[in-house]
Scaffold this motif. Sequence first.
Motif, mmCIF file in Angstrom:
data_model
loop_
_atom_site.group_PDB
_atom_site.id
_atom_site.type_symbol
_atom_site.label_atom_id
_atom_site.label_comp_id
_atom_site.label_asym_id
_atom_site.label_seq_id
_atom_site.Cartn_x
_atom_site.Cartn_y
_atom_site.Cartn_z
ATOM 1 N N UNK A 218 0.815 -1.221 0.000
ATOM 2 C CA UNK A 218 0.000 0.000 0.000
ATOM 3 C C UNK A 218 0.848 1.271 0.000
ATOM 4 N N UNK A 219 1.774 1.368 0.921
ATOM 5 C CA UNK A 219 2.520 2.614 1.097
ATOM 6 C C UNK A 219 3.354 2.944 -0.135
ATOM 7 N N UNK A 220 4.128 1.992 -0.612
ATOM 8 C CA UNK A 220 4.995 2.234 -1.759
ATOM 9 C C UNK A 220 4.188 2.653 -2.987
ATOM 10 N N UNK A 221 3.101 1.937 -3.241
ATOM 11 C CA UNK A 221 2.277 2.248 -4.409
ATOM 12 C C UNK A 221 1.594 3.601 -4.256
ATOM 13 N N UNK A 222 1.008 3.849 -3.093
ATOM 14 C CA UNK A 222 0.281 5.101 -2.877
ATOM 15 C C UNK A 222 1.197 6.315 -2.983
ATOM 16 N N UNK A 223 2.375 6.228 -2.397
ATOM 17 C CA UNK A 223 3.302 7.369 -2.419
ATOM 18 C C UNK A 223 3.759 7.670 -3.844
ATOM 19 N N UNK A 224 4.058 6.636 -4.621
ATOM 20 C CA UNK A 224 4.432 6.847 -6.020
ATOM 21 C C UNK A 224 3.303 7.554 -6.773
ATOM 22 N N UNK A 225 2.101 7.083 -6.591
ATOM 23 C CA UNK A 225 0.954 7.671 -7.299
ATOM 24 C C UNK A 225 0.697 9.109 -6.861
ATOM 25 N N UNK A 226 0.754 9.365 -5.547
ATOM 26 C CA UNK A 226 0.499 10.713 -5.047
ATOM 27 C C UNK A 226 1.595 11.679 -5.474
ATOM 28 N N UNK A 227 2.820 11.192 -5.577
ATOM 29 C CA UNK A 227 3.914 12.045 -6.058
ATOM 30 C C UNK A 227 3.723 12.467 -7.508
ATOM 31 N N UNK A 228 2.846 11.783 -8.216
ATOM 32 C CA UNK A 228 2.505 12.151 -9.591
ATOM 33 C C UNK A 228 1.109 12.767 -9.684
ATOM 34 N N UNK A 229 0.600 13.252 -8.534
ATOM 35 C CA UNK A 229 -0.638 14.015 -8.535
ATOM 36 C C UNK A 229 -1.920 13.216 -8.541
ATOM 37 N N UNK A 230 -1.836 11.906 -8.267
ATOM 38 C CA UNK A 230 -3.037 11.078 -8.265
ATOM 39 C C UNK A 230 -3.661 11.056 -6.868
ATOM 40 N N UNK A 231 -4.982 11.167 -6.807
ATOM 41 C CA UNK A 231 -5.711 10.960 -5.563
ATOM 42 C C UNK A 231 -5.750 9.455 -5.284
ATOM 43 N N UNK A 232 -5.716 9.068 -4.010
ATOM 44 C CA UNK A 232 -5.637 7.650 -3.655
ATOM 45 C C UNK A 232 -6.701 7.266 -2.633
ATOM 46 N N UNK B 136 2.578 2.385 11.433
ATOM 47 C CA UNK B 136 2.391 3.832 11.547
ATOM 48 C C UNK B 136 3.453 4.610 10.778
ATOM 49 N N UNK B 137 4.660 4.092 10.715
ATOM 50 C CA UNK B 137 5.720 4.779 9.968
ATOM 51 C C UNK B 137 5.334 4.932 8.503
ATOM 52 N N UNK B 138 4.822 3.865 7.909
ATOM 53 C CA UNK B 138 4.370 3.931 6.522
ATOM 54 C C UNK B 138 3.178 4.865 6.377
ATOM 55 N N UNK B 139 2.233 4.794 7.319
ATOM 56 C CA UNK B 139 1.035 5.646 7.251
ATOM 57 C C UNK B 139 1.419 7.122 7.295
ATOM 58 N N UNK B 140 2.371 7.465 8.164
ATOM 59 C CA UNK B 140 2.826 8.855 8.244
ATOM 60 C C UNK B 140 3.449 9.310 6.936
ATOM 61 N N UNK B 141 4.224 8.441 6.315
ATOM 62 C CA UNK B 141 4.842 8.788 5.030
ATOM 63 C C UNK B 141 3.783 8.997 3.951
ATOM 64 N N UNK B 142 2.715 8.205 3.982
ATOM 65 C CA UNK B 142 1.616 8.357 3.025
ATOM 66 C C UNK B 142 0.883 9.679 3.237
ATOM 67 N N UNK B 143 0.615 10.003 4.491
ATOM 68 C CA UNK B 143 -0.077 11.251 4.810
ATOM 69 C C UNK B 143 0.767 12.456 4.406
ATOM 70 N N UNK B 144 2.068 12.383 4.672
ATOM 71 C CA UNK B 144 2.975 13.468 4.273
ATOM 72 C C UNK B 144 2.993 13.640 2.756
ATOM 73 N N UNK B 145 2.958 12.535 2.018
ATOM 74 C CA UNK B 145 2.945 12.603 0.553
ATOM 75 C C UNK B 145 1.657 13.246 0.055
ATOM 76 N N UNK B 146 0.538 12.910 0.683
ATOM 77 C CA UNK B 146 -0.745 13.509 0.290
ATOM 78 C C UNK B 146 -0.731 15.009 0.521
ATOM 79 N N UNK B 147 -0.243 15.426 1.675
ATOM 80 C CA UNK B 147 -0.210 16.854 2.009
ATOM 81 C C UNK B 147 0.774 17.605 1.117
ATOM 82 N N UNK B 148 1.898 17.001 0.837
ATOM 83 C CA UNK B 148 2.931 17.635 0.004
ATOM 84 C C UNK B 148 2.454 17.836 -1.431
ATOM 85 N N UNK B 149 1.674 16.894 -1.917
ATOM 86 C CA UNK B 149 1.227 16.941 -3.311
ATOM 87 C C UNK B 149 -0.179 17.508 -3.486
#
Length: 328
Positions: free
Chosen positions: A76-90, A100-113
């Motif tokens: 989940x985390x690896x795929x979601x972060x790649x997609x969000x870094x390219x502007x995709x909603x997930x 939780x470490x992965x979840x935080x990275x996903x949330x940060x990617x969503x906010x950043x993008x």
Amino acid sequence: MVRFATIGTNWITESFIDAARLVDSFELAAVYSRTEETAKAFAAKVKAPRTFTDLQRLAESDGIDAVYIASPNALHAEQAILLMNHGKHVLCEKPLASNAQEAKAMIEAAERNGVVLMEAMKATLLPTFLSIREHVPKLGRIRRYVASYCQYSSRYDAYKQGTVPNAFNPAFSNGALMDIGVYCLYPMVVLFGKPKSLKAQSLKLESGVDGEGAIVLDYGGMDGIVFYSKIANSYLPAEIQGEDGSMIIDAIHTPTKAEIRYRDGRVEDITVPQDKPPMYYEVNEFIDLIESGARESAINSHRHSLWTIEIMDEARRQTGIVFPADQR
């Protein structure tokens, strides 16, 4: 229209597409699988116009706005972060991540993008759950939340015969807590927040995942008790106990009936009729967020997802359930 791609070719993705097609703004634009044969077969089954076998190409496609992820938990985390870094909603299946470490990275990617990230927890967006949330104050001071979700896995027989299906393989961050217990915990967190502490126990299978378990959670003046299993069935309803009355919920994972039984003998039915498949409501919420410019759901929020995975991390720590994803 919001143009969706899906990741995952199992029954849950098919159910998602069937429900999503009832939402006016949903358009199925593509499906993804690692192999072309599987991608084409699934695309034909769900009538998708396009297939992807390269996740990078999917992420870079200007014909996709959003992606529904139903791959194994560990991906989940690896795929979601790649997609969000390219502007995709997930919209990502539960549990949001392995830890939780992965979840935080996903949330940060969503906010950043500046994109929407939402956990696809269907239970908390169903009409009857929204009614439950509204009526909880009628119970007076809450003293206990009890939820059970125990469902004998169709893959457990194969496991007992000596094979290790993905559902019982720690490499995929699976097990009873991750796949089943989350349904008990997420509604509790939405209703009552994060507990002060917890005590967990589980039955650890030889493969390294838990087959069943239980958690007692301390809220200070109130406790939560949850049971979950992939190796036995349970038919118990959920209950929220208050000093003025108790609420009975038919099934915490898909609540469709709820009533309050007051101390004075009155019974109030707070069920709200549901005329759509359960997954319709999560898709509708997700698309509403995209169209309104909001970045997260008020119910299936980043905070609720993070608190839930933090609870599961602590429960796994106490019971010795470790995933390869925890070592990254």
